[in-house]
Design a protein around this motif. Structure first.
Motif, PDB file in Angstrom:
ATOM      1  N   ASN A 134       1.007   3.999  -5.626  1.00 10.47           N
ATOM      2  CA  ASN A 134      -0.315   4.594  -5.843  1.00 10.47           C
ATOM      3  C   ASN A 134      -1.100   4.766  -4.552  1.00 10.47           C
ATOM      4  OD1 ASN A 134      -0.082   4.900  -8.629  1.00 10.47           O
ATOM      5  ND2 ASN A 134      -0.869   2.853  -9.054  1.00 10.47           N
ATOM      6  N   LEU A 135      -0.830   3.913  -3.570  1.00  9.22           N
ATOM      7  CA  LEU A 135      -1.559   3.926  -2.308  1.00  9.22           C
ATOM      8  C   LEU A 135      -1.519   5.281  -1.617  1.00  9.22           C
ATOM      9  CD1 LEU A 135      -3.024   2.213  -0.087  1.00  9.22           C
ATOM     10  CD2 LEU A 135      -0.747   1.707   0.830  1.00  9.22           C
TER      11      LEU A 135
ATOM     12  N   GLN B 253       3.430   2.674 -16.399  1.00 13.29           N
ATOM     13  CA  GLN B 253       2.119   3.010 -16.957  1.00 13.29           C
ATOM     14  C   GLN B 253       0.987   2.829 -15.945  1.00 13.29           C
ATOM     15  OE1 GLN B 253       2.047   4.557 -19.874  1.00 13.29           O
ATOM     16  NE2 GLN B 253       4.278   4.273 -19.821  1.00 13.29           N
ATOM     17  N   GLU B 254       1.242   2.086 -14.891  1.00 11.62           N
ATOM     18  CA  GLU B 254       0.215   1.855 -13.876  1.00 11.62           C
ATOM     19  C   GLU B 254       0.208   2.935 -12.795  1.00 11.62           C
ATOM     20  OE1 GLU B 254       0.343  -2.206 -12.359  1.00 11.62           O
ATOM     21  OE2 GLU B 254       1.515  -2.775 -14.130  1.00 11.62           O
ATOM     22  N   LEU B 255       1.216   3.813 -12.808  1.00 13.86           N
ATOM     23  CA  LEU B 255       1.338   4.819 -11.753  1.00 13.86           C
ATOM     24  C   LEU B 255       0.523   6.068 -12.074  1.00 13.86           C
ATOM     25  CD1 LEU B 255       5.157   4.537 -10.952  1.00 13.86           C
ATOM     26  CD2 LEU B 255       3.233   3.339  -9.884  1.00 13.86           C
ATOM     27  N   ASN B 256      -0.114   6.603 -11.053  1.00 12.51           N
ATOM     28  CA  ASN B 256      -0.939   7.803 -11.215  1.00 12.51           C
ATOM     29  C   ASN B 256      -0.084   9.056 -11.044  1.00 12.51           C
ATOM     30  OD1 ASN B 256      -3.175   6.042 -11.397  1.00 12.51           O
ATOM     31  ND2 ASN B 256      -3.390   6.029  -9.166  1.00 12.51           N
TER      32      ASN B 256
ATOM     33  N   GLY C  28       0.925  -6.171   4.663  1.00 15.85           N
ATOM     34  CA  GLY C  28      -0.517  -6.081   4.817  1.00 15.85           C
ATOM     35  C   GLY C  28      -1.157  -7.445   4.982  1.00 15.85           C
ATOM     36  N   THR C  29      -2.030  -7.594   5.978  1.00 17.49           N
ATOM     37  CA  THR C  29      -2.693  -8.878   6.173  1.00 17.49           C
ATOM     38  C   THR C  29      -3.755  -9.108   5.108  1.00 17.49           C
ATOM     39  OG1 THR C  29      -4.216  -7.810   7.702  1.00 17.49           O
ATOM     40  CG2 THR C  29      -2.304  -8.871   8.652  1.00 17.49           C
ATOM     41  N   THR C  30      -4.087  -8.097   4.319  1.00 16.97           N
ATOM     42  CA  THR C  30      -5.020  -8.285   3.219  1.00 16.97           C
ATOM     43  C   THR C  30      -4.293  -8.607   1.928  1.00 16.97           C
ATOM     44  OG1 THR C  30      -4.995  -5.914   2.766  1.00 16.97           O
ATOM     45  CG2 THR C  30      -6.724  -6.742   4.221  1.00 16.97           C
ATOM     46  N   GLY C  31      -2.993  -8.737   1.990  1.00 15.64           N
ATOM     47  CA  GLY C  31      -2.263  -9.212   0.818  1.00 15.64           C
ATOM     48  C   GLY C  31      -1.289  -8.243   0.214  1.00 15.64           C
ATOM     49  N   LEU C  32      -1.414  -6.947   0.480  1.00 17.92           N
ATOM     50  CA  LEU C  32      -0.501  -5.962  -0.086  1.00 17.92           C
ATOM     51  C   LEU C  32      -0.014  -5.046   1.031  1.00 17.92           C
ATOM     52  CD1 LEU C  32      -2.463  -5.163  -3.357  1.00 17.92           C
ATOM     53  CD2 LEU C  32      -0.211  -6.233  -3.229  1.00 17.92           C
ATOM     54  N   PRO C  33       1.127  -4.392   0.828  1.00 15.33           N
ATOM     55  CA  PRO C  33       1.685  -3.557   1.901  1.00 15.33           C
ATOM     56  C   PRO C  33       0.727  -2.464   2.369  1.00 15.33           C
ATOM     57  CG  PRO C  33       3.309  -3.922   0.178  1.00 15.33           C
ATOM     58  CD  PRO C  33       2.009  -4.456  -0.347  1.00 15.33           C
ATOM     59  N   LYS C  34       0.824  -2.164   3.647  1.00 20.65           N
ATOM     60  CA  LYS C  34       0.095  -1.036   4.225  1.00 20.65           C
ATOM     61  C   LYS C  34       1.078   0.107   4.407  1.00 20.65           C
ATOM     62  CE  LYS C  34      -0.996  -3.610   7.740  1.00 20.65           C
ATOM     63  NZ  LYS C  34      -1.527  -4.165   9.010  1.00 20.65           N
ATOM     64  N   ALA C  35       0.601   1.321   4.210  1.00 23.43           N
ATOM     65  CA  ALA C  35       1.444   2.494   4.436  1.00 23.43           C
ATOM     66  C   ALA C  35       1.108   3.069   5.798  1.00 23.43           C
ATOM     67  CB  ALA C  35       1.211   3.535   3.346  1.00 23.43           C
ATOM     68  N   VAL C  36       2.093   3.098   6.673  1.00 24.44           N
ATOM     69  CA  VAL C  36       1.900   3.602   8.035  1.00 24.44           C
ATOM     70  C   VAL C  36       2.442   5.023   8.112  1.00 24.44           C
ATOM     71  CG1 VAL C  36       2.526   3.291  10.446  1.00 24.44           C
ATOM     72  CG2 VAL C  36       2.100   1.297   9.000  1.00 24.44           C
TER      73      VAL C  36
ATOM     74  N   TYR D 229      -2.964   3.805  10.020  1.00 25.31           N
ATOM     75  CA  TYR D 229      -2.679   3.488   8.624  1.00 25.31           C
ATOM     76  C   TYR D 229      -3.411   4.472   7.705  1.00 25.31           C
ATOM     77  CZ  TYR D 229      -1.581  -1.000  10.878  1.00 25.31           C
ATOM     78  OH  TYR D 229      -1.092  -1.977  11.686  1.00 25.31           O
ATOM     79  N   THR D 230      -3.172   4.326   6.415  1.00 23.91           N
ATOM     80  CA  THR D 230      -3.905   5.148   5.449  1.00 23.91           C
ATOM     81  C   THR D 230      -5.353   4.689   5.334  1.00 23.91           C
ATOM     82  OG1 THR D 230      -3.029   3.674   3.744  1.00 23.91           O
ATOM     83  CG2 THR D 230      -1.897   5.774   4.059  1.00 23.91           C
ATOM     84  N   ASP D 231      -5.638   3.436   5.696  1.00 24.24           N
ATOM     85  CA  ASP D 231      -6.969   2.850   5.548  1.00 24.24           C
ATOM     86  C   ASP D 231      -7.677   2.824   6.910  1.00 24.24           C
ATOM     87  OD1 ASP D 231      -9.215   1.321   5.188  1.00 24.24           O
ATOM     88  OD2 ASP D 231      -8.208  -0.287   4.081  1.00 24.24           O
TER      89      ASP D 231
END
Length: 613
Positions: A139-140, A161-164, A223-231, A429-431
């Motif tokens: 979803n990211l 069901q959680e995927l957009n 990800g240092t915030t707990g979930l993977p980061k997309a580079v 990153y995406t963020d």
């Protein structure tokens, strides 16, 4: 942590001695460097253009080998074109994203190549991911479709069901040779092998409209915030890798590169494949690494080069001697993480002459490559960088009274930072917030900017470095980056665990750091025999195997600083030694289905390398 000796330091005379063996590579390297550096963000560039050139040079040579399957450059190109034309027909356009979750096999390679040709960014989903982490990763990046291999479908079904994503955008490949047998897709999936069959095989008209600044891959990092980061990995960065790593390797059309590394990581999909495409050579794939099959495959595919990470080298060194390890033509290898203490032993045992160790990160703007074939180094960097003094206790670079960072002296260890310039951009990153956290400003003068790699390296002279250690909230184990925060969150899913602090610890004779967690239990909770197995079962549902902690330390209370930060340094120092704490320590021994209590005998056996973690 790597060790250095005076003999590892490099000077101009050492480089001069390497010049004769370097001369032969020079024409090919110069060709590559022209392509790497004579480019702008708006120049046509990237994987699609380079591959189509390779097709022209060697149309009937083999581009890809897998199990018993063989594809020439023309055949693989035709296949990718059909996939590309199909996606153009359903409205895919440059700038869109399609998530791809397929294990190492031809369907993955053809899909990635197809998307590159039409300017669609392929989000290379880690095939080990499950549950919340998988849903987040997909979803990211807001994909317009998902290409999933049958081998990964169960993990996707669990979070579907959680995927957009629209119902008709779940695209599927059977787990077999789909060019010959497309099979029947399961309910609610569209069979991509069937859909593309009527589409043309000529090159898509879009290839040369793809520019350097356009996205090629999303590669996921911890990800240092707990979930993977997309580079984002742009076509420009791919062209830089192609022009440098790809041409330094200096293969020819008769060479075969054997790759067992997962292609959702840059070492496999970028570095190894670049070297192949640059020389119209052959990529031989294995779905997953196997020690017992390694040299058998090398013989089967007649491989002359291999892709590696440090763990792979250790596994091969640990394996019993075999006649097959001598009767091969492998002389070159490319990758990262070769430990200094086995470097020379590995070359001697297996007859390898050239170790093209390199340093790069999916998101970074600085790279090193062992172009001169020195031992015990990540190599030489032509990109602007600095190695600055770093305070490990404060976890920050040291600045002088004027606020400027200080470079380390030759032989010393410091933080590696890459200067951000037009030629060495930080794609990020995406963020945007995550981008800010890794950019250092006013480093040596007002207005300059550097990318903080988060890695400690040693300056060994003549723009060469040795990798030393990784900082921050990630550590590397089994060739994968592990996010401590992600694991901490998942461990707390177990009902009896109230809090968890995760960190990496060194196990003798292994690469990287194994996961360890200091856990505190919920009020009045106690761990019993059933918990030792149940915890592991719970962890397996939400974490890939490499992220599951090898050690657990059961604490009554987590120690924090005055600003409520975890006291990880003390925990790392004590590690899993039962003599250094009165607290219970649990260990997950290899091939075990439950944790067990650490005791002095097990600890001693670990130190003596009696277990193969």
């Amino acid at each position: 942590m790597s060790q250095t000796t005076q003999s590892d330091l490099i000077g101009i005379t050492d480089v001069a001695a390497k010049i004769p063996q370097f001369i032969g590579k020079l024409p090919h390297l110069v060709t590559g460097l022209k392509q790497a550096y004579l480019r702008t963000p708006n120049s046509p560039a990237g994987l699609g253009i380079a591959f189509e050139k390779a097709v022209k040079r060697n149309p009937h040579g083999y581009a890809l080998l897998f199990e018993e399957q063989k594809y020439t450059y023309q055949q693989l190109n035709d296949w990718a074109n059909q996939i590309g034309h199909y996606y153009l027909s359903i409205g895919a356009q440059k700038g869109d994203v399609i998530a791809v979750m397929v294990e190492n096999r031809p369907e993955l390679v053809a899909s990635v190549l197809a998307l590159a040709k039409i300017g669609v960014t392929a989000a290379l989903v880690n095939t080990s991911q499950v549950g919340k982490v998988l849903a987040h990763s997909i979803n990211l990046v807001n994909p317009i479709a998902l290409i999933v291999g049958e081998e990964c479908r169960a993990a996707v079904d669990e979070i579907r069901q959680e995927l957009n994503l629209a119902e008709q955008r779940f695209h599927w490949f059977a787990d077999q040779e789909t060019r010959q047998h497309a099979a029947t897709a399961p309910a609610h999936y569209l069979n991509l092998a069937d859909e593309i069959i009527t589409f043309p095989t000529f090159n898509t008209p879009t290839t040369h409209s793809v520019k350097g600044k356009d996205g090629l891959f999303y590669i996921y990092t911890s990800g240092t915030t707990g979930l993977p980061k997309a580079v984002i990995f742009t076509h420009s960065r791919w062209t830089l890798a192609y022009g440098t790593y790809g041409h330094v390797l200096d293969l020819n059309s008769d060479d075969v590169m054997y790759v067992t590394l997962p292609l959702y990581h840059a070492t496999g999909i970028v570095v190894c494949w670049c070297g192949v495409i640059a020389s119209s050579a052959t990529l031989a794939l294995r779905r997953k690494y196997s020690t017992s099959a390694f040299w058998k495959d090398v013989q089967k595919f007649n491989a002359s080069a291999i892709g590696y990470v440090g763990e792979l080298c250790r596994y091969l060194m640990d394996a019993p001697a075999s006649e097959l390890e001598h009767t091969h033509r492998v002389k070159k290898m490319i990758g990262n993480g070769m430990r200094p203490n086995i470097w020379d032993k590995f070359k001697q045992r297996f007859g390898v002459e050239e170790v093209l160790e390199l340093y790069a990160s999916s998101e970074g703007n600085v790279g090193f490559s062992n172009v001169f074939n020195f031992d015990n180094t990540v190599g030489f960097s032509p990109t602007p960088y600095a190695i600055v003094q770093f305070d490990k206790e404060k976890n920050e670079p040291i600045r002088d009274t004027n606020g400027w960072c200080q470079k380390v002296s030759k032989g010393e260890v410091g933080l590696l930072i890459g200067k951000i310039t037009r030629r060495s951009p930080f794609d990020g990153y995406t963020d945007p917030e995550k981008n800010k956290s890794v950019i250092m400003s006013n480093v040596f003068k007002n207005g300059d900017a550097y990318f903080n790699t988060g890695d400690l390296v040693r300056d060994i002279g003549f723009r060469h470095a040795q990798f030393v250690d990784r900082l921050g909230d990630t550590f590397r184990w089994k060739g994968e980056n592990v996010s401590t925060t992600e694991v901490e969150n998942m461990l707390c899913e177990y009902p009896k665990i109230a809090e968890a602090v995760v960190y990496g610890v060194e196990i003798p004779h292994t690469n990287g750091r194994a996961g360890m967690a200091a856990i505190t239990l919920a009020e009045q909770a106690q761990l019993n025999e059933q918990d030792l197995q149940a915890m592991l079962s719970c962890f397996k549902k939400s974490l890939p195997a490499y992220a599951i902690p090898v050690f657990l330390r059961v604490q009554k209370q987590v120690e924090t600083t005055g600003t409520f930060k975890y006291q990880k340094n003390k925990l790392k120092e004590q590690a899993f030694d039962p003599e250094k704490t009165n607290e219970q320590i649990l260990v997950l021994l290899p091939n075990s289905n439950a944790y067990c209590d650490m005791n002095t005998e097990i600890y001693s056996n670990i130190q003596q390398y009696q277990y193969r973690f």
